[in-house]
Design an enzyme around this catalytic site. Sequence first.
Site, PDB file in Angstrom:
ATOM      1  N   GLY A  26       0.799  -1.209   0.000  1.00 50.99           N
ATOM      2  CA  GLY A  26       0.000   0.000   0.000  1.00 50.99           C
ATOM      3  C   GLY A  26       0.834   1.263   0.000  1.00 50.99           C
ATOM      4  O   GLY A  26       0.480   2.256  -0.628  1.00 50.99           O
ATOM      5  N   ASP A 143       0.384  -4.532  13.568  1.00 46.34           N
ATOM      6  CA  ASP A 143      -0.132  -5.158  12.344  1.00 46.34           C
ATOM      7  C   ASP A 143       0.438  -6.571  12.216  1.00 46.34           C
ATOM      8  O   ASP A 143       0.982  -6.943  11.175  1.00 46.34           O
ATOM      9  CB  ASP A 143       0.213  -4.314  11.122  1.00 46.34           C
ATOM     10  CG  ASP A 143      -0.646  -4.681   9.910  1.00 46.34           C
ATOM     11  OD1 ASP A 143      -1.729  -5.274  10.118  1.00 46.34           O
ATOM     12  OD2 ASP A 143      -0.238  -4.378   8.774  1.00 46.34           O
TER      13      ASP A 143
END
Length: 701
Positions: A26, A143
Amino acid sequence: MEYKDWLIGNTIDGRYLIEARLARGGMASVYRAFDHRLARRVAVKIIHPHLAEQTDFTQRFIKEAQGAAALNSPHIVSVHDQGITPTPDGERAFLVMELIEGPDLRNQLRTHGSFTLGQTLDLLIQILRALSSAHQKQLIHRDVKPENILLNRALVPGSASLENHHIIAKVADFGLVRAASDSTGIQTSTTLGTVAYIAPEIVTHNKITPSADVYAVGVMFYEMLAGKLPFSGTSPMSIAYSHVNNPIPRLSELADWIPPAIDSTIALFTAKDPQNRPAHASEALTTLVELQESISPDLLLRRIPVFPNATDAAKPAPTVQLSAEQATTVFTNLDTSSSHRTPPENTTSETDTPVLDSSLLATQAITPLEIPTANSNTQTTLLPSLTDPTSFPKLTPPSTLKKKRRIFPVIAILGTLLFLGVGGTYLWNWWFTQGPGLRVTVVDVLELPAAEATSKLNVKGFKTKIVEDYSDTIAQGLVISTDPKAGTRIHPSNTVTLTVSLGIEHLVLPNVTAQTKEKALATLKTTRFTKITQHEEWSEEVPQGEVIRQSPEPGASIPHNSPITLVISKGREPLTVPDLSGITYAEATTQLEELGLSIEATEEFSDSVAKGTIISQDVAHGETRYRNDVIKVVVSKGPEMIAVPNVVGLQESQARSILESAGFAVTTEKILGGYFGTVRLQSPGAGEKAKIGSTIKLTIV
């Protein structure tokens, strides 16, 4: 030209030659590169051009480098360097990391479906060691998921342990890392992370502590054994709802052999209240190590059979960014103490806050975490406005795009035909000098460095693609072959594929000690080692026909054509027992010890064998025994001697009876005819030692 095209084959920061792109995320793309200064391959992560223009994205990118560089663990991907390099797209931040050659954990879940209990525990212990290092530095990963766990090599199906196969897990992507001290006061208005692994308190209170990482590990615990995530839904919001309200399912419902302690540990790690979880990874690590030690070895080999589904497993877990306001509003009325609530339906009323329509989010579920706005440094959420339907993206149907692409060649052909009517000569020249008829010869770039070969082909107008292969003859980094081959004439719009040498292939030498010779040779052949020599030795410990030792040592990474030496056991060495009779015990001991045999002695009286000399042995001369075997011998104590009884003063008949009962012979000498019949003298005298059977002389008066 897209940025990904020009980077490959070029050098950034005057040091790192970009060889191939490994992944696109991303925020950034990851490339394999060659570090000229230290002559090693590395991974280079370069921020996307459209994000490099935004200060907060660049700062987060640099923060990842700083966060990871502060950690020192064999289970964390090391960061070597960080900087900003000029590119045709502008200045872009990059960071340089160690290159992990193996797959990530998501890939292995896709390949195997699920893992054995032993593999799962080993993986989680390594992951928790990495997180412990981070938590000790007051850093939270935020994460944790299979995509961010890299392995140095693929898992071995059915294995109960990673250690036997030298498999190391490393935690990567500290792009969302933050200081633990800031966990209760998030400065941004967004909640970041992956919905499938998100802790309930992040959704409900936007609160992040180290125990949120432990929660994600608990979810992975379930996923690696079950082959699926504990919660699924039609939208990220429904999955987040499940994390807030529903307990993790029990694995024992899928397989009755699962120990209750497994379900209990998963429940501990995924407790809804962070106060009921291990506070940080080191506590969770201690719990997991104790759990592993309590499980029997046969259970560590077992797995829940899951047929790998390439389509589903290839999809990353849904990633979402919720604004703090959205998360709070949606979950305000949820009863977090209930474990049986169902996800909210997509309905609205005058008093309810609208819940995101999952059908509108379907195309957004696996997009990057954050998308910047076109004209500012602020961040937008992946979730469209919950009240403004016009905010959802309008997507051009793929079929329409294909139709547009098909129309162009038709128009071009019609235009060409029309042009032929008025300018055939011009068209002929254009066709073969600039148009589809143009042919350019592929230049010979064999055994040139990849960057130089790419440059030569680019000058000719060719696009290039690099693939890699091992070579025993072409040095690392040089071109082995091209497709098409040199001398071929093709249109410059075609791509020339360069096969670049990785050098001689190195393989990890397996451990074949204690294996039979046949199995060891088969194992080495399977792992593609071919130069194998063997010789034999006697061994007291290793049975005949098994490998005593190998060279090089197992686990070494060596060229595939390296010579391998195996020492095979001939079994125990046979030894011939010598004749020990007639020699002293000391001499017998020396002889046997020099041969490698042991001696064990008992003693007996002997009238014929001198004291200290061997009378007999239990293993006859010439028979075979083996090293360290015991030979039993009988050592002479000489003739048996006893004290002579005192018979002086006794009558002859009485004295004779006593002496003969003691084992002596008796002779007499009578003085004056032995009138009284009384013993006057004896020889040997009373109390003296005499050999049994010897004669005692009595003088009778």
